[in-house]
Design an enzyme around this catalytic site. Structure first.
Site, PDB file in Angstrom:
ATOM      1  N   LYS A 159       0.838  -1.200   0.000  1.00 54.85           N
ATOM      2  CA  LYS A 159       0.000   0.000   0.000  1.00 54.85           C
ATOM      3  C   LYS A 159       0.876   1.254   0.000  1.00 54.85           C
ATOM      4  CE  LYS A 159      -3.928  -2.299   0.750  1.00 54.85           C
ATOM      5  NZ  LYS A 159      -5.066  -2.330  -0.203  1.00 54.85           N
ATOM      6  N   ASP A 187      -0.657  -0.219  -4.519  1.00 54.88           N
ATOM      7  CA  ASP A 187      -2.084   0.112  -4.469  1.00 54.88           C
ATOM      8  C   ASP A 187      -2.229   1.419  -3.709  1.00 54.88           C
ATOM      9  OD1 ASP A 187      -4.821   0.232  -4.218  1.00 54.88           O
ATOM     10  OD2 ASP A 187      -5.050  -1.747  -3.277  1.00 54.88           O
ATOM     11  N   GLU A 213      -2.531   0.138  -8.862  1.00 55.25           N
ATOM     12  CA  GLU A 213      -3.944  -0.110  -8.577  1.00 55.25           C
ATOM     13  C   GLU A 213      -4.598   1.130  -7.981  1.00 55.25           C
ATOM     14  OE1 GLU A 213      -6.457  -3.140  -5.692  1.00 55.25           O
ATOM     15  OE2 GLU A 213      -4.568  -3.808  -6.598  1.00 55.25           O
ATOM     16  N   GLU A 241     -12.402  -3.504  -7.940  1.00 53.83           N
ATOM     17  CA  GLU A 241     -12.737  -4.335  -6.782  1.00 53.83           C
ATOM     18  C   GLU A 241     -14.031  -3.891  -6.100  1.00 53.83           C
ATOM     19  OE1 GLU A 241     -10.301  -2.914  -2.981  1.00 53.83           O
ATOM     20  OE2 GLU A 241      -9.021  -3.101  -4.741  1.00 53.83           O
ATOM     21  N   HIS A 291     -10.122 -10.380  -6.735  1.00 54.05           N
ATOM     22  CA  HIS A 291      -9.811  -9.625  -5.525  1.00 54.05           C
ATOM     23  C   HIS A 291     -10.143 -10.444  -4.281  1.00 54.05           C
ATOM     24  CE1 HIS A 291     -10.871  -6.585  -2.368  1.00 54.05           C
ATOM     25  NE2 HIS A 291      -9.717  -6.084  -2.762  1.00 54.05           N
TER      26      HIS A 291
END
Length: 360
Positions: A159, A187, A213, A241, A291
């Site tokens: 992340k 992401d 992402e 997602e 996901h």
């Protein structure tokens, strides 16, 4: 179909967790049991306890008495029945959990693995290790990502976006931990503006990041398209997602907003809906990435023609080990292979272990 049961279990994380736009310390699993013909199918979603009321208060009456051999027909009936409840969000998650349970029941009644019942075209589903939360210090980040690599998973995700001043260093910590031969994904969970995302895409390319992402909100289809068109070569833009119905995915694909579409089988309407999302990708020769929820998604992925991979998410794989016996383990090379000697999902609920977490 004789009856449905549902319960919610809120399980603490193994430490503080956050991404760019959210922090949490627990995750709720809503478990559905579908009974019929002397067998029980199980399905689940990751959502709030309110999902239990939708399952037991509306959906149970819709599917009771229906043919357990035709889960897609029950799915259609559920979709019609929730018109006035609103389709997206909790309602879609409830339908997803019931649909998965009905497919599991169908496969168990036929004494076949779920992957076979779905029409598998692959023997296994490739995975990537996912976690790397912004709440982790550098040591924890490196240990987690390296642990997946040591387990034979050649793709990992972290992340970014909560503390921009630290992200370049964090990405470099990750790259050093995993080495040059492992694919690194990031992401941003929709944290950036379009211009910020363009700048970050260029910087991330310096560390050979292959997957970006939600660089902007997944609702910003023009922004995603901008990143897809102007981002560095070799870096795919991904989103999807949070799709709860087929029109959502159709709009994202029609806007040419992503290089690879994502879908969550526990949100999008279950296995019946996921097959339709996959068909949209097939029509465009575009890959689909699944996901989370690895124990269901591993079976679902085998039936997706243009399959990229599955997110092997830290929270979910941990919860599913607590909740079930018979979980699939990653194979060398990074994949989950459904066990064709076991019917349905091949899982057994660990009822006693779950009970202390029950919240609904």
């Amino acid at each position: 179909m004789e009856r449905l049961e549902a319960a919610a279990y809120t399980i603490p994380t193994d430490g503080p967790e956050s991404d760019a736009t959210l922090s949490w310390d627990s995750t709720t699993l809503v478990l559905v049991r579908a009974h019929g013909g002397g067998h029980t199918g199980i399905g689940y979603t990751y959502a709030g306890p309110a999902v239990v009321g939708v399952v037991t208060g509306t959906l149970a009456g819709v599917v009771r008495g229906r043919d357990a051999a035709t889960p897609a027909a029950s799915w259609a009936a559920m979709r019609h029945a929730v018109r006035n409840l609103g389709g997206p969000g909790l309602v879609a998650e409830a339908i997803s959990a019931v649909d998965i349970a009905l497919w599991d029941l169908h496969a168990r009644l036929q004494a076949m693995p779920l992957s076979t019942a779905l029409g598998a075209v692959h023997e296994a589903t490739p995975i990537y290790g996912s976690g790397g939360f912004t709440s982790y210090d550098d040591r924890r980040l490196a240990e987690q990502l390296r642990g997946w690599v040591d387990a034979g998973i050649p793709r990992v995700k972290m992340k970014v976006g909560r503390r921009p001043d630290e992200d370049q260093d964090r990405v470099r910590v990750a790259r050093r931990a995993i080495g040059d031969d492992v694919e690194l994904f990031v992401d941003a969970n929709g944290a950036w503006t379009r211009k910020q995302a363009l700048g970050w895409a260029d910087r991330l390319a310096d560390d050979d990041v292959r997957w970006l992402e939600e660089p902007v909100s997944s609702d910003d289809l023009d922004g995603l398209r901008l990143l897809r068109d102007r981002g560095p070569g070799g870096m795919d833009v991904a989103a999807g997602e949070y799709g709860y119905d087929l029109p959502y995915f159709h709009r994202m694909l029609s806007a040419e907003a992503v290089d690879c579409l994502q879908a969550d089988v526990t949100r999008c309407g279950g296995l019946t809906a996921l097959q339709r999302v996959a068909a949209l990708c097939d029509a465009r020769c575009l890959d689909l990435s699944l996901h989370c929820a690895p124990q269901v998604s591993a079976h679902a992925g085998t039936a997706v023609w243009h399959l990229r991979h599955l997110e092997y998410f830290h929270d979910h794989e941990r919860i599913e080990r607590i909740a079930f016996d018979g979980v699939l383990e990653p194979e060398p090379g990074g994949s989950l292979r459904p066990d064709r000697s076991r019917a349905g999902l091949g899982l057994r609920v660990r009822t006693q272990d779950l009970e202390r977490y029950r919240t609904a």
